[in-house]
Design a protein around this motif. Structure first.
Motif, PDB file in Angstrom:
ATOM      1  N   ILE A  31     -13.831  -8.242  -4.791  1.00  0.00           N
ATOM      2  CA  ILE A  31     -12.213  -9.273  -4.024  1.00  0.00           C
ATOM      3  C   ILE A  31     -11.085  -8.703  -5.598  1.00  0.00           C
ATOM      4  O   ILE A  31      -9.711  -8.198  -5.249  1.00  0.00           O
ATOM      5  CB  ILE A  31     -12.166 -10.628  -4.190  1.00  0.00           C
ATOM      6  N   ARG A  32     -12.218  -8.997  -6.518  1.00  0.00           N
ATOM      7  CA  ARG A  32     -10.450  -9.096  -7.540  1.00  0.00           C
ATOM      8  C   ARG A  32      -9.853  -7.537  -8.349  1.00  0.00           C
ATOM      9  O   ARG A  32      -9.416  -7.126  -7.907  1.00  0.00           O
ATOM     10  CB  ARG A  32     -11.890  -9.532  -8.998  1.00  0.00           C
ATOM     11  N   ILE A  33     -11.742  -6.362  -8.147  1.00  0.00           N
ATOM     12  CA  ILE A  33     -10.609  -5.788  -8.209  1.00  0.00           C
ATOM     13  C   ILE A  33      -9.672  -4.755  -6.870  1.00  0.00           C
ATOM     14  O   ILE A  33      -9.092  -4.387  -7.112  1.00  0.00           O
ATOM     15  CB  ILE A  33     -12.620  -3.908  -7.857  1.00  0.00           C
ATOM     16  N   ALA A  34     -10.732  -5.374  -5.533  1.00  0.00           N
ATOM     17  CA  ALA A  34      -9.599  -5.071  -4.458  1.00  0.00           C
ATOM     18  C   ALA A  34      -7.878  -6.133  -4.173  1.00  0.00           C
ATOM     19  O   ALA A  34      -6.942  -5.216  -3.878  1.00  0.00           O
ATOM     20  CB  ALA A  34     -10.163  -5.553  -3.186  1.00  0.00           C
ATOM     21  N   SER A  35      -7.879  -6.645  -5.121  1.00  0.00           N
ATOM     22  CA  SER A  35      -6.781  -7.546  -5.461  1.00  0.00           C
ATOM     23  C   SER A  35      -5.237  -6.598  -6.167  1.00  0.00           C
ATOM     24  O   SER A  35      -4.846  -5.897  -5.808  1.00  0.00           O
ATOM     25  CB  SER A  35      -6.528  -8.505  -6.175  1.00  0.00           C
ATOM     26  N   ALA A  36      -6.103  -5.678  -7.820  1.00  0.00           N
ATOM     27  CA  ALA A  36      -4.893  -5.053  -7.526  1.00  0.00           C
ATOM     28  C   ALA A  36      -5.024  -4.249  -7.441  1.00  0.00           C
ATOM     29  O   ALA A  36      -4.205  -3.484  -6.733  1.00  0.00           O
ATOM     30  CB  ALA A  36      -5.856  -4.694  -9.514  1.00  0.00           C
ATOM     31  N   ALA A  37      -6.109  -2.728  -6.835  1.00  0.00           N
ATOM     32  CA  ALA A  37      -5.820  -2.440  -5.324  1.00  0.00           C
ATOM     33  C   ALA A  37      -4.780  -1.784  -4.735  1.00  0.00           C
ATOM     34  O   ALA A  37      -3.881  -1.885  -4.224  1.00  0.00           O
ATOM     35  CB  ALA A  37      -7.295  -1.662  -5.265  1.00  0.00           C
ATOM     36  N   SER A  38      -5.334  -3.350  -4.174  1.00  0.00           N
ATOM     37  CA  SER A  38      -3.839  -3.604  -2.958  1.00  0.00           C
ATOM     38  C   SER A  38      -2.420  -3.828  -3.629  1.00  0.00           C
ATOM     39  O   SER A  38      -1.689  -3.281  -2.404  1.00  0.00           O
ATOM     40  CB  SER A  38      -4.374  -5.312  -2.222  1.00  0.00           C
ATOM     41  N   VAL A  39      -2.391  -3.705  -4.585  1.00  0.00           N
ATOM     42  CA  VAL A  39      -0.360  -4.325  -5.664  1.00  0.00           C
ATOM     43  C   VAL A  39      -0.864  -2.183  -5.723  1.00  0.00           C
ATOM     44  O   VAL A  39       0.280  -1.680  -4.885  1.00  0.00           O
ATOM     45  CB  VAL A  39      -0.499  -4.632  -6.703  1.00  0.00           C
ATOM     46  N   LEU A  40      -1.441  -1.442  -6.027  1.00  0.00           N
ATOM     47  CA  LEU A  40      -0.565  -0.221  -5.833  1.00  0.00           C
ATOM     48  C   LEU A  40      -1.043   0.639  -4.463  1.00  0.00           C
ATOM     49  O   LEU A  40       0.325   1.002  -4.398  1.00  0.00           O
ATOM     50  CB  LEU A  40      -2.148   0.744  -6.688  1.00  0.00           C
ATOM     51  N   GLY A  41      -1.864   0.053  -3.435  1.00  0.00           N
ATOM     52  CA  GLY A  41      -1.068   0.554  -2.635  1.00  0.00           C
ATOM     53  C   GLY A  41      -0.020   0.423  -1.624  1.00  0.00           C
ATOM     54  O   GLY A  41       0.144   0.910  -0.633  1.00  0.00           O
ATOM     55  N   ALA A  42       0.350  -0.665  -1.681  1.00  0.00           N
ATOM     56  CA  ALA A  42       1.799  -1.533  -1.657  1.00  0.00           C
ATOM     57  C   ALA A  42       2.957  -0.476  -2.086  1.00  0.00           C
ATOM     58  O   ALA A  42       3.669   0.000  -1.171  1.00  0.00           O
ATOM     59  CB  ALA A  42       1.869  -3.106  -1.359  1.00  0.00           C
ATOM     60  N   CYS A  43       2.842   0.184  -3.420  1.00  0.00           N
ATOM     61  CA  CYS A  43       3.559   0.672  -3.630  1.00  0.00           C
ATOM     62  C   CYS A  43       3.627   1.631  -3.179  1.00  0.00           C
ATOM     63  O   CYS A  43       4.441   2.251  -3.267  1.00  0.00           O
ATOM     64  CB  CYS A  43       2.540   0.176  -5.441  1.00  0.00           C
ATOM     65  N   VAL A  44       2.492   2.413  -3.092  1.00  0.00           N
ATOM     66  CA  VAL A  44       1.946   3.775  -2.752  1.00  0.00           C
ATOM     67  C   VAL A  44       3.033   3.936  -1.336  1.00  0.00           C
ATOM     68  O   VAL A  44       3.653   4.873  -0.669  1.00  0.00           O
ATOM     69  CB  VAL A  44       1.168   4.333  -2.781  1.00  0.00           C
ATOM     70  N   GLY A  45       3.055   2.772  -0.763  1.00  0.00           N
ATOM     71  CA  GLY A  45       3.212   2.546   0.914  1.00  0.00           C
ATOM     72  C   GLY A  45       4.498   2.802   0.969  1.00  0.00           C
ATOM     73  O   GLY A  45       5.457   3.454   1.386  1.00  0.00           O
ATOM     74  N   ASP A  46       5.403   1.791  -0.050  1.00  0.00           N
ATOM     75  CA  ASP A  46       7.003   1.836  -0.555  1.00  0.00           C
ATOM     76  C   ASP A  46       7.365   2.959  -0.600  1.00  0.00           C
ATOM     77  O   ASP A  46       8.389   3.040  -0.154  1.00  0.00           O
ATOM     78  CB  ASP A  46       7.047   0.504  -1.455  1.00  0.00           C
ATOM     79  N   TYR A  47       6.392   4.123  -1.462  1.00  0.00           N
ATOM     80  CA  TYR A  47       7.148   5.004  -1.557  1.00  0.00           C
ATOM     81  C   TYR A  47       7.754   6.336  -0.368  1.00  0.00           C
ATOM     82  O   TYR A  47       8.078   7.119  -0.989  1.00  0.00           O
ATOM     83  CB  TYR A  47       6.088   5.892  -2.953  1.00  0.00           C
ATOM     84  N   PHE A  48       6.877   6.510   0.274  1.00  0.00           N
ATOM     85  CA  PHE A  48       7.132   6.837   1.312  1.00  0.00           C
ATOM     86  C   PHE A  48       7.553   5.834   2.578  1.00  0.00           C
ATOM     87  O   PHE A  48       8.497   7.060   3.120  1.00  0.00           O
ATOM     88  CB  PHE A  48       4.896   7.549   2.138  1.00  0.00           C
ATOM     89  N   VAL A  49       7.045   4.893   2.693  1.00  0.00           N
ATOM     90  CA  VAL A  49       7.939   4.374   3.841  1.00  0.00           C
ATOM     91  C   VAL A  49       9.056   3.979   3.813  1.00  0.00           C
ATOM     92  O   VAL A  49       9.999   4.094   4.641  1.00  0.00           O
ATOM     93  CB  VAL A  49       6.921   2.946   4.034  1.00  0.00           C
ATOM     94  N   GLY A  50       9.617   3.705   2.839  1.00  0.00           N
ATOM     95  CA  GLY A  50      10.862   3.212   2.152  1.00  0.00           C
ATOM     96  C   GLY A  50      11.748   3.727   2.269  1.00  0.00           C
ATOM     97  O   GLY A  50      12.074   4.737   2.834  1.00  0.00           O
ATOM     98  N   THR A  51      13.051   2.335   2.922  1.00  0.00           N
ATOM     99  CA  THR A  51      14.549   3.235   3.535  1.00  0.00           C
ATOM    100  C   THR A  51      15.286   2.450   3.091  1.00  0.00           C
ATOM    101  O   THR A  51      14.999   1.233   2.337  1.00  0.00           O
ATOM    102  CB  THR A  51      14.389   3.000   4.805  1.00  0.00           C
ATOM    103  N   ALA A  52      16.904   2.467   3.066  1.00  0.00           N
ATOM    104  CA  ALA A  52      17.682   2.259   2.414  1.00  0.00           C
ATOM    105  C   ALA A  52      17.818   0.721   2.778  1.00  0.00           C
ATOM    106  O   ALA A  52      17.666   0.062   2.852  1.00  0.00           O
ATOM    107  CB  ALA A  52      18.655   2.599   2.390  1.00  0.00           C
ATOM    108  N   GLN A  53      17.399   0.286   3.761  1.00  0.00           N
ATOM    109  CA  GLN A  53      17.080  -0.758   4.540  1.00  0.00           C
ATOM    110  C   GLN A  53      15.987  -1.889   4.029  1.00  0.00           C
ATOM    111  O   GLN A  53      16.217  -2.794   4.555  1.00  0.00           O
ATOM    112  CB  GLN A  53      17.113  -0.626   6.518  1.00  0.00           C
TER     113      GLN A  53
END
Lengths: 269, 274
Positions: free
Chosen positions: A193-215
């Motif tokens: 869980i502790r490893i996954a917690s930090a990894a999930s923030v990284l994953g969300a950040c990468v996801g934003d990078y691909f998925v994000g729009t101005a809205q």
């Protein structure tokens, strides 16, 4: 902190605690002052290296935008983390049932783990669109492996004498799973869980990078947007991401402590 | 004593005929034949690795014997019989491990109640049976609320005994339970065990490699011998009755008869190891 047993009976506990807390703060202040001084002294252009003052200003002026992106990314990370914990625990429970199941499924789990997220992200966008769910899936994708791997190891680490005890009392498969395997696995699960917690923030950040729009911009998208226009904002975003990762790790540590209250012997402090 | 074989079957608690056990190609137990009468206290005595614990595990159902005896071709028979007064066909077993073997994530109460929980006994009955068991072995309800790690080694073993007797067993199997404890504590628990054996009407099998412990506790000592490769021999090597009657106490331990018996059995034990 020093290596060795904690000094519990020392009278200087209070002051030493204070010193332990203060030391990193002192380092922070020194670094910020040196950074600011360097930028001023050498007159470094803002797009190369914004000064702490620039970063603070950007945080102030773009506050609402930064906050909205933070809320978005934080939710994506939590959702992805929750998904990976739930799915990871179920998968590990299946893998933990029998050796033949592990032998037949583990190679695919490993292959799945080696697929680069950069390649999977566009596919997920095709399937689920530029949505919150896509980012959540990317965060889960990155953070699920430590959960599966650690929990499976834990589930099969059952003490043979304990297993004898259960077999003597004619325990069912389910009882062995629930009363023996799951408790045995929890310290391993907590580490996952502790490893996954930090990894999930990284994953969300990468996801934003691909998925994000101005809205719908998350922090990963904001970094990308601010790169050429506002170096101060970019650094502020990075700062928020770092703090978020740290806070998530702390929360996961607290959570793992809570579920490990009964395991003081094996406590991974 | 071979006369046990002639006793009426109704009084038998355990019967073994042509029981062999091998792991892969390695034979660890060869042609075991024995009868254990109801209410007997039998000690299995033997050097480490001679298969005496394997016999106990076979009786407990933790291992299965080889289907047929290689030597005589007979199918193995290993029967544990319930008493006539019992309505069950299979006797209830208690098993005590070499280590206390308590689950560290459960309190002493929960550990003692585990067999009942696994059987699906309701909570009310479970709690009262746990309380009774703790009392029988000399633990308090305050001890019951503790974590196993908070108890001393001796108290952990008491908790382990409480767990074994919580199901009110007829047959009690103990696998070198006191070997990690100091001498005084081992003697005290031995005396108490002998009392419980009578009080609860158990048929008791106690595995040990201490001659003095076996002589003190047993009505009968079964001596086991290590199997040597290539030599055809049975692993159960001697059957010695110990006739000290019911009262086993410190006075017996200090008596001349006891000391002489220990010497006699030790001599026999030594001969068998050669």
């Amino acid at each position: 902190m020093n290596v060795g047993p904690p000094n519990r009976n020392s009278k200087s506990t209070w002051t030493s605690k204070l010193a332990t807390g203060l030391a990193p703060l002192v380092v922070l202040v020194v670094v910020v002052i040196a950074w600011q001084g360097l930028v001023w002294a050498r007159d470094i252009p803002k797009f190369l290296l914004p000064s702490p003052r620039d970063i603070a200003l950007a945080t102030w002026t773009d506050g609402p935008r930064l906050w909205a992106a933070t809320v978005r990314t934080a939710s994506e990370a939590i959702a992805g983390f929750g998904l990976s914990v739930a799915v990871g625990f179920i998968l590990a429970s299946i893998l933990g049932q029998a050796r033949w199941i592990r032998l037949s499924l583990m190679p695919y789990v490993l292959v799945f783990q080696t697929i680069p997220i950069i390649g999977v992200a566009p596919l997920l966008i095709t399937w689920f669109g530029n949505t919150f769910s896509t980012v959540m899936l990317i965060a889960a994708f990155i953070s699920i492996f430590p959960i599966i791997s650690n929990t499976t190891t834990g589930l099969i680490s059952v003490d043979s004498a304990h297993l004898d005890l259960f077999r003597l009392n004619r325990a069912s498969r389910w009882q062995i799973y629930w009363y023996l395997q799951v408790p045995t696995s929890l310290p391993f699960f907590a580490a996952g869980i502790r490893i996954a917690s930090a990894a999930s923030v990284l994953g969300a950040c990468v996801g934003d990078y691909f998925v994000g729009t101005a809205q719908q911009e998350g922090l990963g998208f904001l970094v990308f947007q601010a790169k050429d226009r506002d170096a101060g904002l970019m650094f502020a975003t990075l700062l928020v991401l770092t703090i978020m990762g740290f806070v998530y790790y702390l929360l996961a540590s607290l959570f793992s402590r809570a579920i490990l209250l009964r395991w003081e012997d094996h406590h991974l402090r | 004593m071979s006369s046990h074989a002639t006793e009426p079957n109704a009084a038998l608690a355990i019967l073994a005929r042509d029981v062999n056990k091998s792991f892969g190609t390695q034979v660890v137990l060869r042609d075991l034949n024995l009868d254990i009468a109801r209410g007997e206290f039998v000690c299995f005595l033997g050097a480490s690795g001679c298969g005496k614990s394997t016999v106990l595990r076979l009786m407990a159902g933790l291992e299965t014997p080889d289907a047929i005896s290689e030597a005589c071709g007979n199918p193995a028979r290993l029967e544990l019989r319930a008493s006539e007064t019992s309505d069950a066909t299979v006797p209830r077993l208690g098993f005590v491990f070499q280590q206390p073997n308590l689950l560290p994530w459960r309190t002493v109460d929960e550990n003692v109640g585990l067999p009942l929980r696994l059987q699906g006994t309701n909570r009310g009955v479970r709690l009262s049976e746990v309380e009774r068991s703790l009392r029988e072995v000399g633990l308090t309800s305050a001890d019951g609320n503790k974590w196993p790690r908070m108890l001393s080694g001796g108290m952990q073993m008491r908790a382990s005994l409480a767990r074994a007797l919580v199901t009110r067993p007829e047959i009690m199997l103990l696998d070198e339970p006191f070997s990690a404890l100091d001498e005084v504590l081992r003697q005290r628990l031995g005396e108490e065990l002998r009392q419980w054996h009578h009080q609860f009407g158990w048929t008791t099998i106690f595995v040990t490699h201490h001659v003095s412990e076996a002589v003190f506790l047993a009505d009968r000592i079964l001596m086991f011998r290590s199997l040597q490769s290539g030599v055809e021999q049975v692993s159960l090597a001697a059957d010695l009755p110990i006739e000290f009657g019911v009262a086993r106490n410190t006075a017996l331990r200090e008596s001349r008869d006891y000391v002489e018996e220990v010497i006699r059995v030790t001599k026999r034990f030594r001969e068998l190891q050669l």
